[in-house]
Design a protein around this motif. Structure first.
Motif, PDB file in Angstrom:
ATOM      1  N   SER A 313       0.847  -1.156  -0.002  1.00  0.00           N
ATOM      2  CA  SER A 313       0.137   0.066  -0.093  1.00  0.00           C
ATOM      3  C   SER A 313       1.040   1.277   0.002  1.00  0.00           C
ATOM      4  O   SER A 313       1.578   1.367   0.798  1.00  0.00           O
ATOM      5  CB  SER A 313      -1.060   0.030   1.131  1.00  0.00           C
ATOM      6  N   VAL A 314       0.653   2.120  -0.933  1.00  0.00           N
ATOM      7  CA  VAL A 314       1.511   3.374  -1.079  1.00  0.00           C
ATOM      8  C   VAL A 314       0.516   4.545  -1.292  1.00  0.00           C
ATOM      9  O   VAL A 314      -0.434   4.707  -2.000  1.00  0.00           O
ATOM     10  CB  VAL A 314       2.535   3.304  -2.217  1.00  0.00           C
ATOM     11  N   MET A 315       0.850   5.453  -0.232  1.00  0.00           N
ATOM     12  CA  MET A 315      -0.026   6.694  -0.112  1.00  0.00           C
ATOM     13  C   MET A 315       0.684   8.099  -0.739  1.00  0.00           C
ATOM     14  O   MET A 315       1.755   8.246  -0.188  1.00  0.00           O
ATOM     15  CB  MET A 315      -0.385   7.163   1.392  1.00  0.00           C
ATOM     16  N   PHE A 316       0.186   8.792  -1.560  1.00  0.00           N
ATOM     17  CA  PHE A 316       0.617  10.127  -1.996  1.00  0.00           C
ATOM     18  C   PHE A 316      -0.411  10.952  -1.482  1.00  0.00           C
ATOM     19  O   PHE A 316      -1.503  10.420  -1.271  1.00  0.00           O
ATOM     20  CB  PHE A 316       0.863  10.124  -3.382  1.00  0.00           C
ATOM     21  N   SER A 317      -0.060  12.467  -1.443  1.00  0.00           N
ATOM     22  CA  SER A 317      -1.090  13.083  -0.703  1.00  0.00           C
ATOM     23  C   SER A 317      -0.835  14.523  -1.305  1.00  0.00           C
ATOM     24  O   SER A 317      -0.566  14.688  -2.489  1.00  0.00           O
ATOM     25  CB  SER A 317      -0.594  13.163   0.798  1.00  0.00           C
ATOM     26  N   GLU A 318      -1.165  15.625  -0.378  1.00  0.00           N
ATOM     27  CA  GLU A 318      -1.351  17.106  -0.595  1.00  0.00           C
ATOM     28  C   GLU A 318      -1.909  17.626  -1.727  1.00  0.00           C
ATOM     29  O   GLU A 318      -1.697  17.612  -2.658  1.00  0.00           O
ATOM     30  CB  GLU A 318       0.201  17.363  -1.033  1.00  0.00           C
ATOM     31  N   VAL A 319      -3.157  17.845  -0.965  1.00  0.00           N
ATOM     32  CA  VAL A 319      -4.279  18.291  -1.767  1.00  0.00           C
ATOM     33  C   VAL A 319      -4.182  19.511  -2.674  1.00  0.00           C
ATOM     34  O   VAL A 319      -4.391  19.240  -4.056  1.00  0.00           O
ATOM     35  CB  VAL A 319      -5.800  18.536  -1.059  1.00  0.00           C
ATOM     36  N   THR A 320      -3.448  20.465  -2.005  1.00  0.00           N
ATOM     37  CA  THR A 320      -3.217  21.537  -3.023  1.00  0.00           C
ATOM     38  C   THR A 320      -1.915  21.246  -4.129  1.00  0.00           C
ATOM     39  O   THR A 320      -2.041  22.037  -4.946  1.00  0.00           O
ATOM     40  CB  THR A 320      -2.784  23.043  -2.075  1.00  0.00           C
ATOM     41  N   GLU A 321      -1.362  20.504  -3.739  1.00  0.00           N
ATOM     42  CA  GLU A 321      -0.153  20.240  -4.680  1.00  0.00           C
ATOM     43  C   GLU A 321      -0.599  18.784  -5.953  1.00  0.00           C
ATOM     44  O   GLU A 321       0.128  18.756  -6.575  1.00  0.00           O
ATOM     45  CB  GLU A 321       0.756  19.586  -4.099  1.00  0.00           C
ATOM     46  N   THR A 412      -4.626  14.989   2.307  1.00  0.00           N
ATOM     47  CA  THR A 412      -3.944  15.925   3.403  1.00  0.00           C
ATOM     48  C   THR A 412      -3.616  17.343   3.031  1.00  0.00           C
ATOM     49  O   THR A 412      -3.449  17.617   1.788  1.00  0.00           O
ATOM     50  CB  THR A 412      -2.461  15.119   3.962  1.00  0.00           C
ATOM     51  N   PRO A 413      -3.330  18.222   3.819  1.00  0.00           N
ATOM     52  CA  PRO A 413      -2.945  19.600   3.387  1.00  0.00           C
ATOM     53  C   PRO A 413      -1.462  19.362   3.162  1.00  0.00           C
ATOM     54  O   PRO A 413      -0.851  18.074   3.306  1.00  0.00           O
ATOM     55  CB  PRO A 413      -2.966  20.196   4.838  1.00  0.00           C
ATOM     56  N   ALA A 414      -0.842  20.232   2.445  1.00  0.00           N
ATOM     57  CA  ALA A 414       0.321  20.196   1.675  1.00  0.00           C
ATOM     58  C   ALA A 414       1.489  20.274   2.793  1.00  0.00           C
ATOM     59  O   ALA A 414       2.947  20.031   2.690  1.00  0.00           O
ATOM     60  CB  ALA A 414       0.801  21.024   0.738  1.00  0.00           C
ATOM     61  N   SER A 415       1.202  21.033   3.890  1.00  0.00           N
ATOM     62  CA  SER A 415       2.045  21.403   5.030  1.00  0.00           C
ATOM     63  C   SER A 415       2.959  19.910   5.327  1.00  0.00           C
ATOM     64  O   SER A 415       2.332  18.757   5.686  1.00  0.00           O
ATOM     65  CB  SER A 415       1.374  21.606   6.485  1.00  0.00           C
ATOM     66  N   ASP A 416       4.363  19.963   5.359  1.00  0.00           N
ATOM     67  CA  ASP A 416       4.971  18.932   5.614  1.00  0.00           C
ATOM     68  C   ASP A 416       4.525  17.948   6.697  1.00  0.00           C
ATOM     69  O   ASP A 416       4.440  16.738   6.776  1.00  0.00           O
ATOM     70  CB  ASP A 416       6.610  19.083   5.709  1.00  0.00           C
ATOM     71  N   PHE A 417       4.500  18.878   7.887  1.00  0.00           N
ATOM     72  CA  PHE A 417       4.268  18.290   9.034  1.00  0.00           C
ATOM     73  C   PHE A 417       2.959  17.563   9.179  1.00  0.00           C
ATOM     74  O   PHE A 417       2.575  16.594   9.801  1.00  0.00           O
ATOM     75  CB  PHE A 417       4.553  19.288  10.426  1.00  0.00           C
TER      76      PHE A 417
END
Length: 520
Positions: A313-321, A412-417
């Protein structure tokens, strides 16, 4: 290849810009091998116009419109954020739905050494994690953690670490507000991360809004004379306001007694051979530059495909990106239902930004722009390639658990943390983090593999970067070669045969909750 020889990168035949690859950039008057003379000094990673552009003309990179020329710009000109108008955001209607059906052959025969849990999940580390229900207890828990490491941990050599899951939630918040479910379920699911062995130790104050039965409604029930009764032997609760805790030392001893009960169980965990399908990997980028989409992120994308082919299972994220590439994502959705879930998450976030009078342009940081990224459209195109090429099988709402094998989008938001925190809640047991400008970001809850986009960054931060994808830009390795290198390195990290640079240095970032609900 000489560093003085002018070098540049063109991403697609249809592009009318290239980026300068030389360290330190190139001076005005430099002539590229395509005959174009630079009209001004252009920094590394920044764009050069390949044709004369009139005001309003399209600027194209990745074969995507990343903006429009603000003024007339002769070929050889420097294109940066000040000289581009950003396109309007793509609409969320009439998108291609599940139209791409990329199929890759399964990848068999690869395993790793992991810690299998009673619920069937598998961790890459064996960690005692102490959850906190409110910020008020964080100082006490931090002191207790140091005591546990010094006095108890040496007796339990199979346990890798003792950590606190500190945060700033739990009181002074509108805990019944509709969006409060996001931070609450985030904390609940982080406590269930497979790296923690199915054991949960909670330290509360006693008077906070995030009471134990709200934090873990299926594992604690209130009792008549106050306090809570646990419904599961794998969970423990220490409440600092309880009468038996006399003074600070009494609080510390209560936490240490509960911790030792968990350490005894965790110490029995041993690594066993597990299929790659038991891995849950999160991928993310931060401190991005124009090379993120050239080297590091394509290498991660290749490795992502390898892990998905092996069943992980691999997740990518960061809605605004990814928002500006939504058509690419809905086309790759495994089904119309998954495509609709992607659209729903994008629409929710559009509305969330609207409530704060912000838009997607707020994403791009000063460092991103210094690294050559003019706007979020250009940044998004480089970000999406971390996801590889396989169909998107699932969408994970913020704070929820990932339950679908294969490629997932974790909203997720794009904020790293914040992104890293939400991926931990989704069950991530290993993190991959690419960077162009450089960031020492890491997590104590899961190993973080750091990937540099440029050889110069990898050289300067030689003891912080695990993989140098800048070799792709230098012409010393291909994306395929580096993708396989990353795949094998990550298996070694997951198996405990190797530590990441950040693990060796013991540098970590705190959790950062996504809390769209009001603070009272």
């Amino acid at each position: 290849m000489s560093s003085q020889q002018p070098r540049y990168v063109k991403m697609h035949d249809n592009d009318n810009v290239v980026i300068i690859a030389n360290n330190g950039g190139l001076p005005a008057g430099t002539v590229l091998d395509n005959g174009i003379e630079l009209r001004e000094a252009i920094p590394q990673g920044h764009k050069v116009a390949l044709t004369d552009l009139a005001a309003g003309d399209i600027v194209r990179r990745y074969n995507v419109v990343i903006g429009y020329a603000k003024t007339d710009l002769p070929k050889g000109s420097w294109l940066n954020e000040h000289r581009l108008d950003m396109p309007a955001p793509p609409e969320l209607d009439n998108l291609p739905i599940a139209t791409e059906k990329t199929t890759l052959d399964p990848l068999e025969g690869y395993t790793f050494e992991g810690f299998r849990n009673p619920d069937g999940s598998v961790g890459t580390r064996n960690i005692l994690a102490i959850s906190t229900s409110v910020q008020c207890v964080s100082g006490v828990v931090a002191h207790a953690v140091e005591r546990i490491r010094a006095e108890l941990l040496p007796k339990y050599p199979n346990v890798d670490n003792v950590i606190s899951l500190e945060h700033i939630y739990g009181c002074g918040v509108a805990i019944q507000a509709p969006d409060a479910v996001i931070p609450i379920r985030t904390l609940r699911n982080i406590a269930r991360n497979p790296n923690f062995g199915g054991r949960t130790l909670v330290v509360s104050l006693g008077c906070e809004k995030l009471q134990a039965d709200v934090f873990f409604p299926d594992r604690f029930i209130p009792i008549k004379n106050g306090g809570f009764q646990r419904q599961d032997e794998n969970i423990a609760l220490v409440t600092l306001q309880d009468e038996e805790n006399i003074g600070f030392e009494g609080m510390i001893q209560s936490i240490m007694r509960a911790a030792e009960e968990h350490l005894i169980v965790l110490n029995k965990r041993v690594r066993t051979t597990c299929p790659i399908s038991d891995l849950v990997i999160g991928v993310q980028c931060g401190g991005s530059d124009a090379f993120s989409g050239v080297s590091a992120n394509p290498v991660v994308g290749y490795a992502t495909d390898l892990f998905v082919r092996a069943g992980a299972s691999v997740m990518f994220s960061e809605v605004t990106e990814v928002r500006d590439g939504i058509a690419q994502l809905t086309a790759r959705a495994a089904s119309p239902e998954v495509a609709q879930q992607l659209i729903d998450q994008m629409r929710w976030y559009d509305q969330y930004l609207g409530r704060g009078s912000a838009d997607r342009s707020a994403n791009t940081s000063p460092g991103n722009k210094r690294g050559g990224l003019s706007n979020i459209v250009e940044k998004a195109m480089g970000s999406i390639v971390k996801s590889g090429s396989t169909p998107i099988q699932g969408v994970v709402p913020p704070g929820e658990r990932c339950t679908t094998r294969g490629l997932n989008f974790s909203a997720t938001p794009a904020s790293d943390f914040v992104c890293g925190t939400l991926q931990l809640a989704a069950g991530m047991t290993m993190h991959v983090f690419t960077t162009g400008r450089g960031t020492p970001y890491s997590l104590k809850e899961a190993p973080v593999v750091k990937v540099a986009t440029r050889s110069d960054l990898a050289r300067r931060w030689h003891d912080l970067m695990d993989i140098n994808a800048g070799r792709v830009v230098d012409g010393d390795a291909t994306i395929e070669e580096m993708g396989w290198e990353m795949f094998r390195y990550m298996i070694d990290v997951a198996s405990g045969r190797k530590q990441t640079c950040a693990e060796s240095l013991k540098i970590y970032n705190s959790l950062a909750l996504f809390n769209p609900a009001p603070i009272t």
